[in-house]
Design a protein around this motif. Structure first.
Motif, PDB file in Angstrom:
ATOM      1  N   GLU A  47       0.825  -1.218   0.000  1.00 25.43           N
ATOM      2  CA  GLU A  47       0.000   0.000   0.000  1.00 25.43           C
ATOM      3  C   GLU A  47       0.861   1.272   0.000  1.00 25.43           C
ATOM      4  O   GLU A  47       0.633   2.180  -0.805  1.00 25.43           O
ATOM      5  N   LYS A  48       1.833   1.324   0.874  1.00 29.84           N
ATOM      6  CA  LYS A  48       2.702   2.503   0.936  1.00 29.84           C
ATOM      7  C   LYS A  48       3.618   2.576  -0.277  1.00 29.84           C
ATOM      8  O   LYS A  48       3.871   3.662  -0.810  1.00 29.84           O
ATOM      9  N   ARG A  49       4.113   1.437  -0.730  1.00 27.34           N
ATOM     10  CA  ARG A  49       4.970   1.429  -1.924  1.00 27.34           C
ATOM     11  C   ARG A  49       4.196   1.921  -3.142  1.00 27.34           C
ATOM     12  O   ARG A  49       4.717   2.695  -3.940  1.00 27.34           O
ATOM     13  N   ASP A  50       2.961   1.482  -3.261  1.00 23.78           N
ATOM     14  CA  ASP A  50       2.126   1.939  -4.384  1.00 23.78           C
ATOM     15  C   ASP A  50       1.877   3.450  -4.302  1.00 23.78           C
ATOM     16  O   ASP A  50       1.875   4.136  -5.325  1.00 23.78           O
ATOM     17  N   ALA A  51       1.685   3.949  -3.099  1.00 27.99           N
ATOM     18  CA  ALA A  51       1.436   5.384  -2.920  1.00 27.99           C
ATOM     19  C   ALA A  51       2.628   6.209  -3.404  1.00 27.99           C
ATOM     20  O   ALA A  51       2.453   7.196  -4.141  1.00 27.99           O
ATOM     21  N   ILE A  52       3.831   5.817  -3.016  1.00 28.40           N
ATOM     22  CA  ILE A  52       4.996   6.599  -3.444  1.00 28.40           C
ATOM     23  C   ILE A  52       5.289   6.383  -4.928  1.00 28.40           C
ATOM     24  O   ILE A  52       5.795   7.294  -5.588  1.00 28.40           O
ATOM     25  N   ASP A  53       4.955   5.221  -5.455  1.00 25.98           N
ATOM     26  CA  ASP A  53       5.115   5.001  -6.903  1.00 25.98           C
ATOM     27  C   ASP A  53       4.171   5.911  -7.687  1.00 25.98           C
ATOM     28  O   ASP A  53       4.551   6.442  -8.734  1.00 25.98           O
ATOM     29  N   ARG A  54       2.970   6.118  -7.182  1.00 30.75           N
ATOM     30  CA  ARG A  54       2.036   7.042  -7.852  1.00 30.75           C
ATOM     31  C   ARG A  54       2.572   8.471  -7.813  1.00 30.75           C
ATOM     32  O   ARG A  54       2.468   9.216  -8.785  1.00 30.75           O
ATOM     33  N   GLN A  55       3.162   8.851  -6.692  1.00 31.76           N
ATOM     34  CA  GLN A  55       3.758  10.191  -6.597  1.00 31.76           C
ATOM     35  C   GLN A  55       4.896  10.341  -7.612  1.00 31.76           C
ATOM     36  O   GLN A  55       5.037  11.392  -8.240  1.00 31.76           O
ATOM     37  N   ALA A  56       5.698   9.307  -7.777  1.00 36.94           N
ATOM     38  CA  ALA A  56       6.808   9.355  -8.737  1.00 36.94           C
ATOM     39  C   ALA A  56       6.293   9.531 -10.164  1.00 36.94           C
ATOM     40  O   ALA A  56       6.874  10.280 -10.951  1.00 36.94           O
ATOM     41  N   ILE A  57       5.220   8.866 -10.491  1.00 33.87           N
ATOM     42  CA  ILE A  57       4.641   8.991 -11.835  1.00 33.87           C
ATOM     43  C   ILE A  57       4.178  10.429 -12.079  1.00 33.87           C
ATOM     44  O   ILE A  57       4.439  11.007 -13.137  1.00 33.87           O
ATOM     45  N   ILE A  58       3.519  10.996 -11.100  1.00 32.01           N
ATOM     46  CA  ILE A  58       3.063  12.394 -11.233  1.00 32.01           C
ATOM     47  C   ILE A  58       4.265  13.322 -11.366  1.00 32.01           C
ATOM     48  O   ILE A  58       4.292  14.201 -12.227  1.00 32.01           O
ATOM     49  N   TRP A  59       5.268  13.127 -10.533  1.00 37.67           N
ATOM     50  CA  TRP A  59       6.465  13.963 -10.568  1.00 37.67           C
ATOM     51  C   TRP A  59       7.148  13.885 -11.935  1.00 37.67           C
ATOM     52  O   TRP A  59       7.518  14.918 -12.504  1.00 37.67           O
ATOM     53  N   ARG A  60       7.303  12.664 -12.472  1.00 40.47           N
ATOM     54  CA  ARG A  60       7.932  12.522 -13.790  1.00 40.47           C
ATOM     55  C   ARG A  60       7.146  13.268 -14.854  1.00 40.47           C
ATOM     56  O   ARG A  60       7.722  13.905 -15.737  1.00 40.47           O
ATOM     57  N   GLY A  61       5.821  13.217 -14.782  1.00 38.66           N
ATOM     58  CA  GLY A  61       4.990  13.938 -15.739  1.00 38.66           C
ATOM     59  C   GLY A  61       5.199  15.442 -15.654  1.00 38.66           C
ATOM     60  O   GLY A  61       5.245  16.127 -16.676  1.00 38.66           O
TER      61      GLY A  61
END
Length: 183
Positions: free
Chosen positions: A163-177
């Motif tokens: 759950e927490k890993r997925d949350a930070i992975d979603r943040q990384a995707i937004i940041w890369r965009g």
């Protein structure tokens, strides 16, 4: 104390973790990044509060470690509507943990100094400092990085679940965009 003496004393002070900074004590400090490079000379009336609370977990450019690591899986910008609230808080908490575990500081406690005296001394010390010691001073924007190997190690040490890993992975995707749009 002359600026040269203050810088020499500060430069030779023991490297400590942020949590070991003295509480309710005025002084000068020298922040070191995750690679142990000295980056910022500052002053404060409460070393622990400024270093442990603000630089590790604050928002904005005046909170150096937090700003320096505000990238990738550690990214969160409370003023950016694309940063998901719950996910962003998890990323920010991990960013604070990273700074608290892998960054260090040298402190020069100066309980006898007033705020104006400390400010004047800090400015004078910065003028005689050399090399990387003032890289983050007076910067409008610090280039943010995600030290991937340290973040991976920290996640393992904290035993974060999916759950927490997925949350930070979603943040990384937004940041890369966001980064791709500005490039």
């Amino acid at each position: 104390m002359t600026p040269q003496d203050a810088l020499a004393t500060l430069s030779k002070a023991t490297l400590i973790s942020p949590e070991d900074a003295p509480k309710r004590t005025p002084g000068l400090y020298l922040l070191h990044d995750h690679e142990n490079v000295p980056r910022y000379i500052g002053q404060t009336m409460d070393l622990w509060d400024r270093i442990y609370l603000r630089h590790c977990s604050g928002d904005g450019n005046s909170h150096k470690w937090s700003t320096a690591f505000n990238a990738g899986r550690l990214w969160h910008d409370r003023k950016n509507p694309k940063s998901v609230g719950a996910d962003g808080k998890i990323a920010k908490a991990l960013r604070a943990q990273l700074a608290r575990r892998y960054c260090h500081v040298r402190v020069l406690p100066m309980p006898e100094k007033s705020a104006p005296d400390l400010s004047n001394l800090e400015h004078a010390v910065r003028k005689v400092a050399q090399g990387s010691m003032t890289d983050w001073n007076d910067q409008k924007a610090i280039r943010a990085v995600e030290p991937t190997e340290l973040v991976d190690r920290l996640i393992r040490e904290l035993r974060w679940g999916t759950e927490k890993r997925d949350a930070i992975d979603r943040q990384a995707i937004i940041w890369r965009g966001l980064i791709e749009k500005t490039a």
